[in-house]
Design a protein around this motif. Sequence first.
Motif, PDB file in Angstrom:
ATOM      1  N   PRO A   1       0.826  -1.209   0.000  1.00 18.14           N
ATOM      2  CA  PRO A   1       0.000   0.000   0.000  1.00 18.14           C
ATOM      3  C   PRO A   1       0.864   1.265   0.000  1.00 18.14           C
ATOM      4  O   PRO A   1       1.066   1.910   1.032  1.00 18.14           O
ATOM      5  N   LYS A   2       1.352   1.631  -1.180  1.00 14.70           N
ATOM      6  CA  LYS A   2       2.273   2.760  -1.293  1.00 14.70           C
ATOM      7  C   LYS A   2       1.638   4.012  -1.875  1.00 14.70           C
ATOM      8  O   LYS A   2       2.342   4.928  -2.288  1.00 14.70           O
ATOM      9  N   GLY A   3       0.304   4.060  -1.913  1.00 15.20           N
ATOM     10  CA  GLY A   3      -0.352   5.274  -2.360  1.00 15.20           C
ATOM     11  C   GLY A   3      -0.943   5.183  -3.750  1.00 15.20           C
ATOM     12  O   GLY A   3      -0.711   4.231  -4.503  1.00 15.20           O
TER      13      GLY A   3
ATOM     14  N   ASP B   1      -0.002  24.768 -10.928  1.00 18.89           N
ATOM     15  CA  ASP B   1       0.628  24.139  -9.770  1.00 18.89           C
ATOM     16  C   ASP B   1      -0.378  23.198  -9.115  1.00 18.89           C
ATOM     17  O   ASP B   1      -1.599  23.346  -9.286  1.00 18.89           O
ATOM     18  N   LEU B   2       0.149  22.230  -8.398  1.00 21.75           N
ATOM     19  CA  LEU B   2      -0.676  21.268  -7.670  1.00 21.75           C
ATOM     20  C   LEU B   2      -0.035  21.000  -6.316  1.00 21.75           C
ATOM     21  O   LEU B   2       1.195  20.871  -6.215  1.00 21.75           O
ATOM     22  N   VAL B   3      -0.851  20.908  -5.293  1.00 19.18           N
ATOM     23  CA  VAL B   3      -0.365  20.617  -3.942  1.00 19.18           C
ATOM     24  C   VAL B   3      -1.263  19.543  -3.349  1.00 19.18           C
ATOM     25  O   VAL B   3      -2.495  19.645  -3.398  1.00 19.18           O
ATOM     26  N   GLU B   4      -0.671  18.509  -2.787  1.00 17.02           N
ATOM     27  CA  GLU B   4      -1.438  17.432  -2.178  1.00 17.02           C
ATOM     28  C   GLU B   4      -1.809  17.808  -0.742  1.00 17.02           C
ATOM     29  O   GLU B   4      -0.940  18.046   0.099  1.00 17.02           O
ATOM     30  N   LYS B   5      -3.105  17.892  -0.461  1.00 20.56           N
ATOM     31  CA  LYS B   5      -3.635  18.160   0.876  1.00 20.56           C
ATOM     32  C   LYS B   5      -2.896  19.304   1.569  1.00 20.56           C
ATOM     33  O   LYS B   5      -2.229  19.106   2.582  1.00 20.56           O
TER      34      LYS B   5
ATOM     35  N   ARG C   1       3.231  13.139   0.817  1.00 16.91           N
ATOM     36  CA  ARG C   1       2.317  13.243   1.944  1.00 16.91           C
ATOM     37  C   ARG C   1       1.913  11.856   2.430  1.00 16.91           C
ATOM     38  O   ARG C   1       1.554  10.986   1.639  1.00 16.91           O
ATOM     39  N   GLY C   2       2.015  11.625   3.743  1.00 14.56           N
ATOM     40  CA  GLY C   2       1.650  10.335   4.317  1.00 14.56           C
ATOM     41  C   GLY C   2       2.640   9.232   4.025  1.00 14.56           C
ATOM     42  O   GLY C   2       2.339   8.065   4.254  1.00 14.56           O
TER      43      GLY C   2
END
Length: 303
Positions: free
Chosen positions: A111-113, A194-198, A231-232
């Motif tokens: 489970p690596k995303g 641009d993109l940002v995760e959470k 993230r995570g």
Amino acid sequence: MNSTPPRITKAVIPAAGLGTRFLPLTKATPKEMLPVVDKPAIQYVVEEAVAAGMSDVLMITGRNKRPLEDHFDRNHELEEALQRRGDQDKLNSVCASTELADIHYVRQRDPKGLGHAVLCAAPHVGREPFAVLLADDLIDPRDPLLSRMAEVRSRLGGSVVALMEVDPSAIHLYGCAAVERPDPAGGDGVRITDLVEKPEPGIAPSNLAVIGRYLLDPEIFDVLRETPPGRGGEIQLTDALRALVRAGRPVHGVVFSGRRYDTGDRAEYLRATVRLACEREDLGPGFLSWLREFVGSEELVGV
């Protein structure tokens, strides 16, 4: 020379998550098999892909996901029993899921995303463009999103991401996009800058959340192979798309304002089930009448 991007016929549906928000139910039952009225949530997603012209579906599964394969496979004993009884309506409903598409499965062993789950599809997809549909997101068929995304991709090229405006207080639950200038062709596409995760509260570049629909060029696989955990501690698809943007590769968005249901959230799942049941011709009138009586009854006093 014709520069129109090739039509997308392959869909990838990541379905390897543990479904922890629905425990203890999901201890032994895949969250994708939770019923929305009388069909599992995953069937709605496959039907959406098929309606958009995708006949080749790959599910990324994990442990305890065997019921997914069973649902889309033939059940000869059940079909024969229904045939003997002359119950054609139920027989048709049982057979419907087996005839939707050419469905394949591959297991995500670790489970690596989401990014890693998408990367598991590389051998099957090859160097073709493909769609990714997250199984938790149901898009109402009356508000076709994939076709709008395909139109933007046809005009502007590159990968296309579905976006939706959310309350700024909720943006930390999603990938978030910064965008600029409307589609010069007059459509509803935007260019993602641009993109940002959470993102943490207060630093989100907008209130445009990335929702679970993507049309991706195969170059995303090359980027995902080089994307470190984010993230995570997971490999994030958002981070790979951000790398494409920073490399000057075209990534566009479609801002969706239609009906979307997040069946990965318990409250949203209940709302989706109630709403879709109310709209059914066979269930709606009676169920809606009962619902009105229940909402106005003494049973809810003090709730």
